[in-house]
Scaffold this motif. Structure first.
Motif, mmCIF file in Angstrom:
data_model
loop_
_atom_site.group_PDB
_atom_site.id
_atom_site.type_symbol
_atom_site.label_atom_id
_atom_site.label_comp_id
_atom_site.label_asym_id
_atom_site.label_seq_id
_atom_site.Cartn_x
_atom_site.Cartn_y
_atom_site.Cartn_z
ATOM 1 N N ASP A 76 16.614 58.061 68.073
ATOM 2 C CA ASP A 76 17.412 57.871 66.854
ATOM 3 C C ASP A 76 18.261 59.106 66.560
ATOM 4 O O ASP A 76 19.417 58.995 66.118
ATOM 5 N N PHE A 77 17.696 60.280 66.811
ATOM 6 C CA PHE A 77 18.456 61.500 66.580
ATOM 7 C C PHE A 77 19.629 61.598 67.545
ATOM 8 O O PHE A 77 20.754 61.943 67.157
ATOM 9 N N ALA A 78 19.394 61.287 68.825
ATOM 10 C CA ALA A 78 20.471 61.327 69.817
ATOM 11 C C ALA A 78 21.581 60.351 69.451
ATOM 12 O O ALA A 78 22.767 60.654 69.585
ATOM 13 N N ILE A 79 21.199 59.165 68.970
ATOM 14 C CA ILE A 79 22.196 58.168 68.564
ATOM 15 C C ILE A 79 23.017 58.691 67.388
ATOM 16 O O ILE A 79 24.242 58.534 67.344
ATOM 17 N N ALA A 80 22.352 59.337 66.436
ATOM 18 C CA ALA A 80 23.053 59.853 65.254
ATOM 19 C C ALA A 80 24.057 60.938 65.628
ATOM 20 O O ALA A 80 25.115 61.068 65.006
ATOM 21 N N GLU A 81 23.760 61.719 66.656
ATOM 22 C CA GLU A 81 24.631 62.822 67.043
ATOM 23 C C GLU A 81 25.722 62.410 68.028
ATOM 24 O O GLU A 81 26.708 63.123 68.206
ATOM 25 N N ALA A 82 25.556 61.262 68.686
ATOM 26 C CA ALA A 82 26.444 60.873 69.777
ATOM 27 C C ALA A 82 27.826 60.474 69.281
ATOM 28 O O ALA A 82 27.987 59.922 68.191
ATOM 29 N N SER A 83 28.836 60.752 70.114
ATOM 30 C CA SER A 83 30.192 60.271 69.865
ATOM 31 C C SER A 83 30.360 58.853 70.380
ATOM 32 O O SER A 83 31.165 58.075 69.860
ATOM 33 N N ALA A 84 29.621 58.516 71.441
ATOM 34 C CA ALA A 84 29.651 57.177 72.021
ATOM 35 C C ALA A 84 28.290 56.884 72.633
ATOM 36 O O ALA A 84 27.551 57.801 72.991
ATOM 37 N N ILE A 85 27.962 55.597 72.743
ATOM 38 C CA ILE A 85 26.643 55.175 73.207
ATOM 39 C C ILE A 85 26.798 54.189 74.351
ATOM 40 O O ILE A 85 27.572 53.225 74.252
ATOM 41 N N VAL A 86 26.082 54.439 75.441
ATOM 42 C CA VAL A 86 25.993 53.487 76.539
ATOM 43 C C VAL A 86 24.652 52.775 76.417
ATOM 44 O O VAL A 86 23.591 53.395 76.544
ATOM 45 N N PHE A 87 24.712 51.476 76.141
ATOM 46 C CA PHE A 87 23.502 50.659 75.996
ATOM 47 C C PHE A 87 23.228 50.030 77.358
ATOM 48 O O PHE A 87 23.924 49.116 77.778
ATOM 49 N N LEU A 88 22.204 50.554 78.051
ATOM 50 C CA LEU A 88 21.923 50.114 79.414
ATOM 51 C C LEU A 88 20.892 48.980 79.407
ATOM 52 O O LEU A 88 19.806 49.103 78.836
ATOM 53 N N ILE A 234 22.327 77.730 56.648
ATOM 54 C CA ILE A 234 21.774 78.711 55.713
ATOM 55 C C ILE A 234 21.582 78.122 54.331
ATOM 56 O O ILE A 234 20.566 78.322 53.680
ATOM 57 N N ARG A 235 22.545 77.322 53.870
ATOM 58 C CA ARG A 235 22.479 76.799 52.509
ATOM 59 C C ARG A 235 21.964 75.369 52.470
ATOM 60 O O ARG A 235 21.986 74.745 51.438
ATOM 61 N N ARG A 236 21.497 74.862 53.620
ATOM 62 C CA ARG A 236 21.077 73.469 53.623
ATOM 63 C C ARG A 236 19.720 73.315 54.317
ATOM 64 O O ARG A 236 19.461 72.350 55.003
ATOM 65 N N LYS A 237 18.864 74.295 54.130
ATOM 66 C CA LYS A 237 17.565 74.238 54.794
ATOM 67 C C LYS A 237 16.786 72.990 54.425
ATOM 68 O O LYS A 237 16.070 72.427 55.237
ATOM 69 N N ALA A 238 16.916 72.570 53.194
ATOM 70 C CA ALA A 238 16.149 71.412 52.740
ATOM 71 C C ALA A 238 16.533 70.147 53.490
ATOM 72 O O ALA A 238 15.752 69.194 53.563
ATOM 73 N N LYS A 239 17.746 70.127 54.047
ATOM 74 C CA LYS A 239 18.207 68.925 54.736
ATOM 75 C C LYS A 239 17.874 68.946 56.226
ATOM 76 O O LYS A 239 18.142 67.983 56.921
ATOM 77 N N VAL A 240 17.319 70.056 56.708
ATOM 78 C CA VAL A 240 16.938 70.125 58.109
ATOM 79 C C VAL A 240 15.511 69.614 58.227
ATOM 80 O O VAL A 240 14.560 70.338 57.999
ATOM 81 N N THR A 241 15.354 68.348 58.545
ATOM 82 C CA THR A 241 14.038 67.712 58.530
ATOM 83 C C THR A 241 13.540 67.361 59.918
ATOM 84 O O THR A 241 12.518 66.723 60.061
ATOM 85 N N TYR A 242 14.273 67.751 60.983
ATOM 86 C CA TYR A 242 13.861 67.394 62.330
ATOM 87 C C TYR A 242 12.593 68.168 62.694
ATOM 88 O O TYR A 242 12.564 69.375 62.628
ATOM 89 N N ARG A 243 11.557 67.447 63.128
ATOM 90 C CA ARG A 243 10.280 68.077 63.384
ATOM 91 C C ARG A 243 10.104 68.453 64.846
ATOM 92 O O ARG A 243 9.346 69.353 65.164
ATOM 93 N N LEU A 244 10.751 67.784 65.746
ATOM 94 C CA LEU A 244 10.500 67.998 67.159
ATOM 95 C C LEU A 244 11.390 69.087 67.721
ATOM 96 O O LEU A 244 12.551 69.228 67.340
ATOM 97 N N GLU A 245 10.831 69.870 68.652
ATOM 98 C CA GLU A 245 11.583 70.959 69.254
ATOM 99 C C GLU A 245 12.845 70.466 69.930
ATOM 100 O O GLU A 245 13.872 71.122 69.908
ATOM 101 N N LYS A 246 12.796 69.299 70.558
ATOM 102 C CA LYS A 246 13.939 68.819 71.324
ATOM 103 C C LYS A 246 15.169 68.603 70.446
ATOM 104 O O LYS A 246 16.289 68.665 70.923
ATOM 105 N N PHE A 247 14.970 68.357 69.150
ATOM 106 C CA PHE A 247 16.115 68.140 68.271
ATOM 107 C C PHE A 247 17.000 69.379 68.203
ATOM 108 O O PHE A 247 18.199 69.294 67.985
ATOM 109 N N SER A 248 16.399 70.558 68.363
ATOM 110 C CA SER A 248 17.186 71.784 68.263
ATOM 111 C C SER A 248 18.169 71.917 69.407
ATOM 112 O O SER A 248 19.136 72.676 69.320
#
Length: 463
Positions: A76-88, A234-248
């Motif tokens: 879901d995170f990858a989809i949110a960040e993607a410019s385009a999606i290939v649905f295989l 810096i000013r939006r720490k509260a909105k950084v909710t990704y828990r998994l290392e791979k999201f970084s």
């Protein structure tokens, strides 16, 4: 940089397609469903366009399994960040209820989605695959990632649908040095930037960056201007909710695309983490200057033992990155932080360093006299001329009678000689071998020879 995500249910061939485009087996491929659990990234140059490609784990509609939930969360995170999606989709299995649920999820993203039916080597499978039009796709791409059928047409369509981005070197921006602070979560990225700002004489402004959840922080110290990119916000720490290392990783990639210098921050109590080394690879792949900064050094009990172990790890498995400078800092206490600015200046200067043609050719002459080139087809490998067409990173071209015959070990030797001739701390060096042509030697009056060219991404050598 454009990010293209490959998604689909398990075992449809996503990793095979990823490897086909990445040009190497960078993702594990197997017939067992669910082999890919993490996100895999690659920078791909495709017919003149450079983009980032991400291979995702298989989306399953099952719930309650913690591992499956983690995989879906990353997708879901990858989809949110993607410019385009290939649905295989899997042409052999036919349309499934899971495919329909995934298609419904993708429609809600309002992003370009390209429906690709994989494993369609035979005409029978292609005829039966028409059932996939029930997903609401205006066009189906019939491909075989394994046999490389239809892949070019698919990605031509993908890249035509998303805006192109320049692959030219980043402008100097009136002398500003863009510095990305990157690393896995909880290593102290924002704390370090806040400490850096606190010791600065002037903060010009806090300007939103061009990427989601990233903040550009311009800073002036004396007559030097820096722009720090904080991937956590810096000013939006509260909105950084990704828990998994791979999201970084996605955030690191975005920051690396917009910087000159990458300060890759690690936790001193962990020495070199896999994530730290992975991001280092991404930075070098993009030609950025690199600094390793180890935060929380105040938590290390015996600094001499710590340094000895760090050096052992470099000598044992990271010798090819020995040119990357290191610094010990503590964002909490301020220890070592003031030393970071001179180090940034040093690697930025190295990143933009140019060697004049005369001195460069003398470096090559000395290197060749020290270590003769190998014999190729019973005749010596000859080097005629070298020049440096680009900086950021320093990029060199050597003209030879047989560019395709230059062994990678001799290439590394030449790169080391360039490093020893000047201060190239922290910056990768690109070395390309070409056959000499008349237009390349107008000044030198050399005679032309015929051959092919060989490019290299070499970046080895000593500090």
């Amino acid at each position: 940089m454009t990010l293209v995500a490959i998604v689909g249910r398990p075992n449809t061939g996503k990793s095979t397609l990823f490897n086909r485009l990445a040009g190497a087996r960078r993702a594990l491929v197997d017939d067992i469903p669910g082999v890919t659990r993490d996100l895999h990234f690659a920078t791909v140059t495709w017919h003149g366009r450079t983009f980032s490609l991400v291979d995702t784990g298989g989306i399953s509609t099952e719930t309650g399994d913690q591992l499956i939930d983690r995989v879906v969360e990353q997708v879901d995170f990858a989809i949110a960040e993607a410019s385009a999606i290939v649905f295989l989709l899997d042409g052999r299995d036919g349309l499934t209820s899971e495919d329909e649920e995934i298609a419904d999820r993708l429609r809600r993203t309002r992003k370009p989605v390209f429906y690709a039916v994989n494993k369609t080597e035979s005409s029978r499978v292609r005829d039966e695959a028409a059932d996939f039009y029930r997903l609401g796709a205006e066009h189906l791409h019939f491909v075989s990632a394994k046999e490389n059928l239809g892949v070019q047409d698919l990605f031509h369509a993908v890249l035509d649908a998303v805006p192109g981005e320049s692959d030219e070197p980043m402008p100097e921006e009136d002398g500003q040095v863009r510095v990305a602070i990157v690393g896995k979560p909880n290593v102290g990225k924002s704390s370090l930037i806040n400490r850096l700002i606190g010791s600065s004489r002037l903060i010009v402004a806090d300007l939103p960056g061009t990427t989601r959840d990233a903040i550009d922080v311009p800073v002036e110290i004396g007559d030097r201007r820096y722009v720090f990119v904080d991937t956590a916000g810096i000013r939006r720490k509260a909105k950084v909710t990704y828990r998994l290392e791979k999201f970084s990783v996605v955030k690191a990639l975005e920051a690396l695309d917009r910087c000159h210098v990458a300060v890759i921050l690690g936790d001193a109590t962990e020495w070199f983490s896999d994530q730290m080394l992975r991001i280092t690879g991404y930075a070098i792949e993009r030609g950025r200057a690199v600094i390793w900064a180890f935060n929380k050094i105040d938590l290390v009990e015996d600094i001499d033992v710590w340094r000895k172990e760090l050096r052992r790890q470099i000598d044992f498995r990271l010798e090819h990155l020995a040119y990357v400078p290191m610094i010990e800092v503590s964002a909490r206490t301020g220890r070592g932080v003031k030393k970071l600015f001179p180090l940034i200046d040093r690697v930025d200067a190295a990143h933009n360093r140019r060697i004049d043609t005369g001195p460069l050719n003398r470096i090559f002459e000395t290197a060749i006299a020290r270590h003769s080139p190998p014999i190729v087809k019973n005749r010596p490998l000859k080097f005629y001329f070298a020049t440096q067409p680009r900086t950021r990173p320093p990029s060199f071209v050597a003209f030879t009678n047989a560019p395709e015959a230059v062994h990678f070990s001799y290439e590394r030797f030449l790169v080391r000689q360039i490093r020893e001739a000047d201060d190239f701390a922290g910056t990768p060096i690109r070395l390309e071998f070409r056959a000499r042509k008349r237009r390349d030697f107008v000044e030198g009056g050399e005679k032309p020879e015929r051959s092919t060219a060989k490019k290299s991404k070499g970046s080895s050598g000593k500090r």
